[in-house]
Write a protein that holds these residues in place. Structure first.
Motif, PDB file in Angstrom:
ATOM      1  N   TYR A 178       0.771  -1.324  -0.033  1.00  0.00           N
ATOM      2  CA  TYR A 178      -0.021   0.063   0.070  1.00  0.00           C
ATOM      3  C   TYR A 178       0.867   1.282   0.093  1.00  0.00           C
ATOM      4  O   TYR A 178       0.418   2.206  -0.657  1.00  0.00           O
ATOM      5  CB  TYR A 178      -1.105   0.003   1.349  1.00  0.00           C
ATOM      6  CG  TYR A 178      -1.779   1.060   1.480  1.00  0.00           C
ATOM      7  CD1 TYR A 178      -2.998   1.313   0.595  1.00  0.00           C
ATOM      8  CD2 TYR A 178      -1.535   2.243   2.315  1.00  0.00           C
ATOM      9  CE1 TYR A 178      -3.632   2.521   0.788  1.00  0.00           C
ATOM     10  CE2 TYR A 178      -2.223   3.404   2.417  1.00  0.00           C
ATOM     11  CZ  TYR A 178      -3.571   3.426   1.743  1.00  0.00           C
ATOM     12  OH  TYR A 178      -4.242   4.509   2.084  1.00  0.00           O
ATOM     13  N   GLN A 179       1.980   1.235   0.872  1.00  0.00           N
ATOM     14  CA  GLN A 179       2.801   2.416   0.738  1.00  0.00           C
ATOM     15  C   GLN A 179       3.605   2.679  -0.668  1.00  0.00           C
ATOM     16  O   GLN A 179       4.109   3.755  -0.585  1.00  0.00           O
ATOM     17  CB  GLN A 179       3.859   2.290   1.862  1.00  0.00           C
ATOM     18  CG  GLN A 179       3.262   2.186   3.233  1.00  0.00           C
ATOM     19  CD  GLN A 179       2.568   3.416   3.715  1.00  0.00           C
ATOM     20  OE1 GLN A 179       2.930   4.756   3.370  1.00  0.00           O
ATOM     21  NE2 GLN A 179       1.292   3.330   4.181  1.00  0.00           N
ATOM     22  N   MET A 180       3.683   1.847  -1.329  1.00  0.00           N
ATOM     23  CA  MET A 180       4.414   1.590  -2.661  1.00  0.00           C
ATOM     24  C   MET A 180       3.508   2.391  -3.606  1.00  0.00           C
ATOM     25  O   MET A 180       4.031   2.624  -4.588  1.00  0.00           O
ATOM     26  CB  MET A 180       4.879   0.308  -2.916  1.00  0.00           C
ATOM     27  CG  MET A 180       5.778  -0.151  -2.265  1.00  0.00           C
ATOM     28  SD  MET A 180       6.323  -1.947  -2.324  1.00  0.00           S
ATOM     29  CE  MET A 180       7.753  -1.588  -3.499  1.00  0.00           C
ATOM     30  N   LEU A 196      -8.103   4.453  -2.252  1.00  0.00           N
ATOM     31  CA  LEU A 196      -8.232   3.212  -1.596  1.00  0.00           C
ATOM     32  C   LEU A 196      -8.717   3.535  -0.210  1.00  0.00           C
ATOM     33  O   LEU A 196      -9.714   2.925   0.229  1.00  0.00           O
ATOM     34  CB  LEU A 196      -7.254   2.198  -1.582  1.00  0.00           C
ATOM     35  CG  LEU A 196      -6.763   1.425  -2.825  1.00  0.00           C
ATOM     36  CD1 LEU A 196      -5.558   0.822  -2.809  1.00  0.00           C
ATOM     37  CD2 LEU A 196      -7.954   0.961  -3.457  1.00  0.00           C
ATOM     38  N   ALA A 197      -8.076   4.475   0.415  1.00  0.00           N
ATOM     39  CA  ALA A 197      -8.662   4.975   1.809  1.00  0.00           C
ATOM     40  C   ALA A 197      -9.965   5.371   1.660  1.00  0.00           C
ATOM     41  O   ALA A 197     -10.558   5.126   2.683  1.00  0.00           O
ATOM     42  CB  ALA A 197      -7.650   6.133   2.293  1.00  0.00           C
ATOM     43  N   HIS A 198     -10.427   6.252   0.712  1.00  0.00           N
ATOM     44  CA  HIS A 198     -11.805   6.725   0.655  1.00  0.00           C
ATOM     45  C   HIS A 198     -12.594   5.608   0.429  1.00  0.00           C
ATOM     46  O   HIS A 198     -13.879   5.582   1.091  1.00  0.00           O
ATOM     47  CB  HIS A 198     -11.792   7.712  -0.380  1.00  0.00           C
ATOM     48  CG  HIS A 198     -11.316   8.964   0.107  1.00  0.00           C
ATOM     49  ND1 HIS A 198     -11.895   9.700   1.260  1.00  0.00           N
ATOM     50  CD2 HIS A 198     -10.565   9.890  -0.475  1.00  0.00           C
ATOM     51  CE1 HIS A 198     -11.364  10.918   1.495  1.00  0.00           C
ATOM     52  NE2 HIS A 198     -10.427  11.085   0.278  1.00  0.00           N
ATOM     53  N   ARG A 199     -12.276   4.506  -0.507  1.00  0.00           N
ATOM     54  CA  ARG A 199     -13.378   3.563  -0.959  1.00  0.00           C
ATOM     55  C   ARG A 199     -13.538   2.727   0.293  1.00  0.00           C
ATOM     56  O   ARG A 199     -14.514   2.031   0.498  1.00  0.00           O
ATOM     57  CB  ARG A 199     -12.629   2.912  -2.052  1.00  0.00           C
ATOM     58  CG  ARG A 199     -13.674   1.860  -2.659  1.00  0.00           C
ATOM     59  CD  ARG A 199     -14.633   2.492  -3.347  1.00  0.00           C
ATOM     60  NE  ARG A 199     -15.392   1.455  -4.168  1.00  0.00           N
ATOM     61  CZ  ARG A 199     -16.778   1.336  -3.956  1.00  0.00           C
ATOM     62  NH1 ARG A 199     -17.448   2.359  -3.331  1.00  0.00           N
ATOM     63  NH2 ARG A 199     -17.397   0.657  -4.697  1.00  0.00           N
ATOM     64  N   VAL A 224     -10.059  -0.602 -10.241  1.00  0.00           N
ATOM     65  CA  VAL A 224      -9.647  -1.796 -10.598  1.00  0.00           C
ATOM     66  C   VAL A 224      -8.081  -1.728 -11.025  1.00  0.00           C
ATOM     67  O   VAL A 224      -7.557  -2.916 -10.581  1.00  0.00           O
ATOM     68  CB  VAL A 224     -10.467  -1.974 -12.130  1.00  0.00           C
ATOM     69  CG1 VAL A 224      -9.912  -3.199 -12.787  1.00  0.00           C
ATOM     70  CG2 VAL A 224     -11.877  -2.302 -11.815  1.00  0.00           C
ATOM     71  N   ARG A 225      -7.720  -0.778 -11.624  1.00  0.00           N
ATOM     72  CA  ARG A 225      -6.247  -0.912 -11.761  1.00  0.00           C
ATOM     73  C   ARG A 225      -5.282  -0.819 -10.634  1.00  0.00           C
ATOM     74  O   ARG A 225      -4.369  -1.439 -10.502  1.00  0.00           O
ATOM     75  CB  ARG A 225      -5.906   0.493 -12.659  1.00  0.00           C
ATOM     76  CG  ARG A 225      -6.210   0.361 -14.146  1.00  0.00           C
ATOM     77  CD  ARG A 225      -5.570   1.399 -15.188  1.00  0.00           C
ATOM     78  NE  ARG A 225      -5.983   2.759 -14.461  1.00  0.00           N
ATOM     79  CZ  ARG A 225      -7.395   3.230 -15.040  1.00  0.00           C
ATOM     80  NH1 ARG A 225      -8.154   2.631 -15.886  1.00  0.00           N
ATOM     81  NH2 ARG A 225      -7.394   4.436 -14.658  1.00  0.00           N
ATOM     82  N   THR A 226      -5.817   0.056  -9.611  1.00  0.00           N
ATOM     83  CA  THR A 226      -4.963   0.104  -8.394  1.00  0.00           C
ATOM     84  C   THR A 226      -5.088  -1.166  -7.497  1.00  0.00           C
ATOM     85  O   THR A 226      -4.055  -1.568  -7.222  1.00  0.00           O
ATOM     86  CB  THR A 226      -5.440   1.361  -7.573  1.00  0.00           C
ATOM     87  OG1 THR A 226      -5.471   2.527  -8.148  1.00  0.00           O
ATOM     88  CG2 THR A 226      -4.893   1.313  -6.086  1.00  0.00           C
ATOM     89  N   LEU A 227      -6.236  -1.751  -7.644  1.00  0.00           N
ATOM     90  CA  LEU A 227      -6.329  -3.074  -6.795  1.00  0.00           C
ATOM     91  C   LEU A 227      -5.501  -4.001  -7.349  1.00  0.00           C
ATOM     92  O   LEU A 227      -4.964  -4.826  -6.686  1.00  0.00           O
ATOM     93  CB  LEU A 227      -7.775  -3.674  -6.693  1.00  0.00           C
ATOM     94  CG  LEU A 227      -8.706  -2.647  -5.678  1.00  0.00           C
ATOM     95  CD1 LEU A 227      -9.803  -3.153  -5.861  1.00  0.00           C
ATOM     96  CD2 LEU A 227      -8.240  -2.877  -4.215  1.00  0.00           C
ATOM     97  N   ARG A 228      -5.539  -4.236  -8.810  1.00  0.00           N
ATOM     98  CA  ARG A 228      -4.443  -5.094  -9.369  1.00  0.00           C
ATOM     99  C   ARG A 228      -2.900  -4.805  -9.167  1.00  0.00           C
ATOM    100  O   ARG A 228      -2.434  -5.577  -8.944  1.00  0.00           O
ATOM    101  CB  ARG A 228      -4.840  -4.934 -10.995  1.00  0.00           C
ATOM    102  CG  ARG A 228      -4.046  -5.979 -11.783  1.00  0.00           C
ATOM    103  CD  ARG A 228      -4.149  -5.739 -13.397  1.00  0.00           C
ATOM    104  NE  ARG A 228      -5.629  -6.319 -13.408  1.00  0.00           N
ATOM    105  CZ  ARG A 228      -6.585  -5.404 -14.166  1.00  0.00           C
ATOM    106  NH1 ARG A 228      -6.323  -4.236 -14.578  1.00  0.00           N
ATOM    107  NH2 ARG A 228      -7.704  -6.020 -14.387  1.00  0.00           N
ATOM    108  N   LYS A 229      -2.851  -3.312  -9.367  1.00  0.00           N
ATOM    109  CA  LYS A 229      -1.221  -3.046  -9.037  1.00  0.00           C
ATOM    110  C   LYS A 229      -1.055  -3.687  -7.417  1.00  0.00           C
ATOM    111  O   LYS A 229       0.205  -3.975  -7.419  1.00  0.00           O
ATOM    112  CB  LYS A 229      -1.257  -1.725  -8.994  1.00  0.00           C
ATOM    113  CG  LYS A 229       0.160  -1.123  -9.030  1.00  0.00           C
ATOM    114  CD  LYS A 229       0.185   0.336  -9.065  1.00  0.00           C
ATOM    115  CE  LYS A 229       1.780   0.844  -8.655  1.00  0.00           C
ATOM    116  NZ  LYS A 229       1.873   2.610  -9.026  1.00  0.00           N
ATOM    117  N   LEU A 230      -1.839  -3.255  -6.458  1.00  0.00           N
ATOM    118  CA  LEU A 230      -1.743  -3.758  -5.291  1.00  0.00           C
ATOM    119  C   LEU A 230      -1.295  -5.149  -5.169  1.00  0.00           C
ATOM    120  O   LEU A 230      -0.286  -5.549  -4.451  1.00  0.00           O
ATOM    121  CB  LEU A 230      -3.025  -3.133  -4.354  1.00  0.00           C
ATOM    122  CG  LEU A 230      -2.806  -3.672  -2.984  1.00  0.00           C
ATOM    123  CD1 LEU A 230      -1.459  -2.720  -2.269  1.00  0.00           C
ATOM    124  CD2 LEU A 230      -4.203  -3.062  -2.183  1.00  0.00           C
TER     125      LEU A 230
END
Length: 90
Positions: free
Chosen positions: A8-10, A19-22, A52-58
């Motif tokens: 998450y920090q990356m 993600l924090a808001h969601r 979707v892109r952020t969760l995939r990246k995470l």
């Protein structure tokens, strides 16, 4: 492999904020895609696509993929979407 917190920090500041808001992270209130979109100046669908892109990246970061090597090709659209995530050869 990285822990969820380290991965998450990356993420970029914008990705972390989304993600924090969601999901109500970092003591923030959970918000709808529409409300997050208004905060970030994009549409509800644009927010959904970024989520979707952020969760995939995470997920890839948690699996140990280096953040500089991630590249997303394709864009989710409607309910039936396919997107390819590639790791560029070093």
């Amino acid at each position: 492999m990285h822990s969820a917190y380290v991965a998450y920090q990356m993420l970029s500041d914008r990705e972390q904020e989304l993600l924090a808001h969601r999901f109500g992270l970092d003591g923030r209130e959970e918000l709808s895609l529409e409300k997050i979109g208004k905060l970030q100046g994009v549409s509800r669908q644009g927010t959904r696509d970024q989520e979707v892109r952020t969760l995939r990246k995470l997920r890839l970061l948690m699996q140990g993929q280096p953040p500089g090597k991630l590249r997303t090709i394709g864009r989710p659209s409607s309910l039936n979407w396919r997107s390819k995530t590639l790791c560029e050869a070093a």
